[in-house]
Structure formats: structure tokens, C-alpha cells
Design an enzyme around this catalytic site. Structure first.
Site, mmCIF file in Angstrom:
data_model
loop_
_atom_site.group_PDB
_atom_site.id
_atom_site.type_symbol
_atom_site.label_atom_id
_atom_site.label_comp_id
_atom_site.label_asym_id
_atom_site.label_seq_id
_atom_site.Cartn_x
_atom_site.Cartn_y
_atom_site.Cartn_z
ATOM 1 N N ASP A 140 0.699 -1.346 -0.029
ATOM 2 C CA ASP A 140 -0.161 -0.014 0.080
ATOM 3 C C ASP A 140 0.652 1.191 -0.141
ATOM 4 O OD1 ASP A 140 -2.659 1.299 -0.122
ATOM 5 O OD2 ASP A 140 -2.674 1.192 2.058
ATOM 6 N N GLY A 156 -0.040 5.510 -4.195
ATOM 7 C CA GLY A 156 -0.957 6.905 -4.574
ATOM 8 C C GLY A 156 -0.176 7.931 -3.790
ATOM 9 N N GLU A 214 -12.441 -4.925 -3.969
ATOM 10 C CA GLU A 214 -12.881 -3.278 -3.561
ATOM 11 C C GLU A 214 -12.075 -2.544 -4.549
ATOM 12 O OE1 GLU A 214 -12.126 -5.579 -1.240
ATOM 13 O OE2 GLU A 214 -13.971 -5.980 -0.221
ATOM 14 N N ASN A 215 -10.970 -2.808 -4.967
ATOM 15 C CA ASN A 215 -9.977 -1.861 -5.926
ATOM 16 C C ASN A 215 -10.878 -1.859 -7.619
ATOM 17 O OD1 ASN A 215 -6.912 -3.036 -4.864
ATOM 18 N ND2 ASN A 215 -7.891 -1.196 -4.133
ATOM 19 N N ARG A 265 -4.792 -1.984 8.917
ATOM 20 C CA ARG A 265 -5.806 -2.773 8.886
ATOM 21 C C ARG A 265 -5.637 -3.832 7.763
ATOM 22 N NH1 ARG A 265 -7.858 2.637 7.035
ATOM 23 N NH2 ARG A 265 -7.319 2.870 4.801
HETATM 24 C C1 IPE Z 1 -5.295 -3.056 -0.079
HETATM 25 O O1 IPE Z 1 -4.819 -1.468 -0.086
HETATM 26 C C2 IPE Z 1 -5.020 -3.646 -1.190
HETATM 27 C C3 IPE Z 1 -3.918 -3.560 -2.009
HETATM 28 C C4 IPE Z 1 -2.867 -3.320 -1.497
HETATM 29 C C5 IPE Z 1 -4.215 -4.501 -3.295
HETATM 30 P P1 IPE Z 1 -6.117 -0.419 -0.512
HETATM 31 O O2 IPE Z 1 -5.323 0.980 -0.479
HETATM 32 O O3 IPE Z 1 -7.099 -0.803 -1.299
HETATM 33 O O4 IPE Z 1 -6.907 -0.533 1.147
HETATM 34 P P2 IPE Z 1 -7.866 0.274 1.790
HETATM 35 O O5 IPE Z 1 -8.717 1.059 0.912
HETATM 36 O O6 IPE Z 1 -6.745 1.489 2.292
HETATM 37 O O7 IPE Z 1 -8.186 -0.277 2.941
HETATM 38 C C1 IPE Z 2 -1.598 0.240 -3.282
HETATM 39 O O1 IPE Z 2 -1.310 1.579 -3.424
HETATM 40 C C2 IPE Z 2 -1.857 -0.454 -4.508
HETATM 41 C C3 IPE Z 2 -3.291 -0.902 -4.860
HETATM 42 C C4 IPE Z 2 -4.094 -0.849 -4.130
HETATM 43 C C5 IPE Z 2 -3.438 -1.358 -6.294
HETATM 44 P P1 IPE Z 2 -2.765 2.524 -3.247
HETATM 45 O O2 IPE Z 2 -2.993 3.006 -4.895
HETATM 46 O O3 IPE Z 2 -3.733 2.032 -2.590
HETATM 47 O O4 IPE Z 2 -1.860 3.788 -2.715
HETATM 48 P P2 IPE Z 2 -2.398 4.728 -1.555
HETATM 49 O O5 IPE Z 2 -3.040 4.305 -0.711
HETATM 50 O O6 IPE Z 2 -3.663 5.766 -2.375
HETATM 51 O O7 IPE Z 2 -1.288 5.792 -1.320
HETATM 52 MG MG MG Z 3 -4.186 2.323 -0.549
#
Ligand code: IPE
Ligand code: IPE
Ligand code: MG
Length: 248
Positions: free
Chosen positions: A21, A24, A68-69, A195
Site C-alpha cells: 500500500d 498513490g 474493492e479496487n 488494517r
Molecule cells: C489494499 O490497499 C489492497 C492492495 C494493496 C491491493 P487499499 O489501498 O485498497 O486498502 P484500503 O482501501 O486503504 O483499505
Molecule cells: C496500493 O497503493 C496499490 C493498490 C491498491 C493497487 P494505493 O494505490 O492504494 O496507494 P494509496 O493508498 O492511495 O497511497
Molecule cells: Mg491504498
């Protein structure tokens, strides 16, 4: 590489699972678009996979895309799928060289055709490899996995293949996506959230959790070794007393 000296090669976590994670936020910090964060994250995937392979971890499960993504903006989903396709194309050779066996868990049928095809092709190509299992969680959700397992089990019961009395946790495990893969010993979550985000809910009953604020694109070899060293300082009691498991 000083940290390596702290690690006992005989007590490595056999199975490491990672919630990758923070892509972004990494991009935002560098005033780049989110997609470039995911691209840099793919580089961490390569490095961490290589390191796990080198030190002798048996299985590495990477949470690459959750059910959920799919709720994310269309452009981001497209970019992630393209990155996955590119990753599979670029890394097949490396997987063969390192003896890696690729597997995948999740609702794979929901992936678009070219991605699914490439994934299956790579899984088949690497199926005979003797080395580390690289297990990608794609369109994965822990609750969905459990519900899908229950559905298939009920089907087998109705077909007369199993009876209610046969249902044990061992049998149930066989219906999960992870059948044949041991439960994770160590879960790492980068990006500073505390989490599980619907990851391996059934399998993590006794997994050790390690959380770090480091964003996934910044998580590299030394950070992994630091997590493993911390894991090795823990005492896993599985509900017993320290005395019973030969501790204090
Ligand atoms: C968890 O990260 C899923 C992956 C790393 C693929 P998210 O960014 O989707 O999780 P939440 O929404 O913060 O719980
Ligand atoms: C994890 O990074 C990658 C995926 C969930 C695919 P995020 O895209 O969730 O990054 P943040 O949490 O927005 O920083
Ligand atoms: Mg994330």
C-alpha cells in the site's frame, strides 16, 4: 548489508504476505500522477521478489488488486491492468531463471481476457519450477474467498461427495483459493494503515503482523530484511504458554 547478519536463515518465515500500500501517496509526495506511483511500486515488486527468492523464502503472496479496487476510477484500473500485463510479459524470463513458480488467488475470471490469458500462460510455463512460489492476489477478497469456498462445498454436499460430518477446518481449507499453500507466517503492510483490508482473513489466524509507514515504492531490500529480523524477535505461542513452546 549489515541487517543480513541479524537474520537466522534457519528461522525464516516460510510464507510472507504483503499488502503493498501507498503507491498513490508516494506519487503525490513526488508531485506525480498516481499511475507513476504504481509503476514505481512494480519496481519494488521485482526487488522484493528477488530478495525473497535469494534468501530462501518458500512462498511470497502479494496483494496486487482487491475486489474493492474495482471501485476505483476507470483510468486507474486500466493502468493497473496494463502494468500487470507488462509485468507478466517482462518477468516470465526472470521467473524461469530464478526457478519461481507463479500462482494466483482471487476472482481471476473477472480479469480482462488478455490479462487472464497471459497470467494463465505464465502460471503454466512456471508450473514445474522448483523454487519459490510467487502468489499474486488479484481481484482478491477474503470474504469472497470464504463465501466461494462455502458455495463449492455445498455443491459437493448436494452431489453426495461430502457429508456434513466431513466438514472440518482442514477440509474447508481445501476449498479456499490458497489450497496447498501454508498459512502466512508474516504479514507486512506498507503505507502506514493499520488494517487488513479483506486480505487472507481465514489464513491469518496466527500470522505475525508487521506495519510500516514506508510507502510501497520506497520499500526495498533492507526494509524487508528489517521486517524479517523483527519477526524473528517475536515469540509465536499459538495460544500456549511461553514455557510450553520452549521459550522463557
Ligand atoms: C489494499 O490497499 C489492497 C492492495 C494493496 C491491493 P487499499 O489501498 O485498497 O486498502 P484500503 O482501501 O486503504 O483499505
Ligand atoms: C496500493 O497503493 C496499490 C493498490 C491498491 C493497487 P494505493 O494505490 O492504494 O496507494 P494509496 O493508498 O492511495 O497511497
Ligand atoms: Mg491504498
Amino acid at each position: 548489508m549489515g541487517i543480513m547478519k541479524e537474520i537466522d536463515p534457519l528461522r525464516l518465515p516460510q510464507h510472507i504476505a504483503i499488502i503493498m500500500d501507498g503507491n498513490g501517496r508516494w506519487a503525490e509526495f513526488h508531485t506525480l500522477g498516481r499511475i507513476l506511483g504504481h509503476r514505481e511500486g512494480a519496481e519494488s515488486v521485482r526487488i522484493i521478489t528477488k530478495t525473497c527468492c535469494r534468501i530462501g523464502v518458500h512462498c511470497l503472496t502479494l496483494y496486487a488488486f482487491s475486489v474493492e479496487n474495482w471501485l476505483r476510477p476507470e483510468v486507474e484500473i486500466r493502468a493497473l491492468m496494463n502494468l500487470l500485463l507488462q509485468y507478466l510479459e517482462d518477468e516470465a524470463r526472470e521467473m524461469m531463471d530464478q526457478g519461481i513458480r507463479l500462482t494466483a488467488i482471487g476472482d481471476l475470471d473477472s480479469l480482462e481476457a488478455p490479462v487472464l490469458r497471459k497470467l494463465q500462460e505464465t502460471i503454466e510455463k512456471t508450473a514445474g519450477n522448483p523454487g519459490m512460489i510467487l502468489n499474486l492476489a488479484l481481484s482478491y477478497g477474503g470474504r469472497d474467498e470464504i463465501a466461494t469456498a462455502a458455495k463449492r462445498m455445498v455443491g459437493d454436499a448436494l452431489a453426495g461427495k461430502i457429508a456434513p460430518a466431513d466438514v472440518t477446518r482442514e477440509l474447508f481449507s481445501k476449498y479456499l483459493y490458497t489450497t496447498g499453500i501454508p498459512d502466512p507466517d508474516l504479514l507486512i503492510r506498507t503505507g502506514g494503515e493499520y488494517r487488513v483490508s479483506n486480505f487472507l482473513l481465514y489464513q491469518m489466524a496466527y500470522t505475525e503482523f508487521y506495519f510500516t509507514d514506508i510507502l510501497w515504492p520506497d520499500f526495498r531490500e533492507t526494509d524487508l530484511l528489517t521486517a524479517i529480523a523483527e519477526y524473528q524477535r517475536r515469540e509465536r505461542r499459538f495460544g500456549m504458554t511461553s514455557e510450553q513452546i520452549g521459550g522463557r
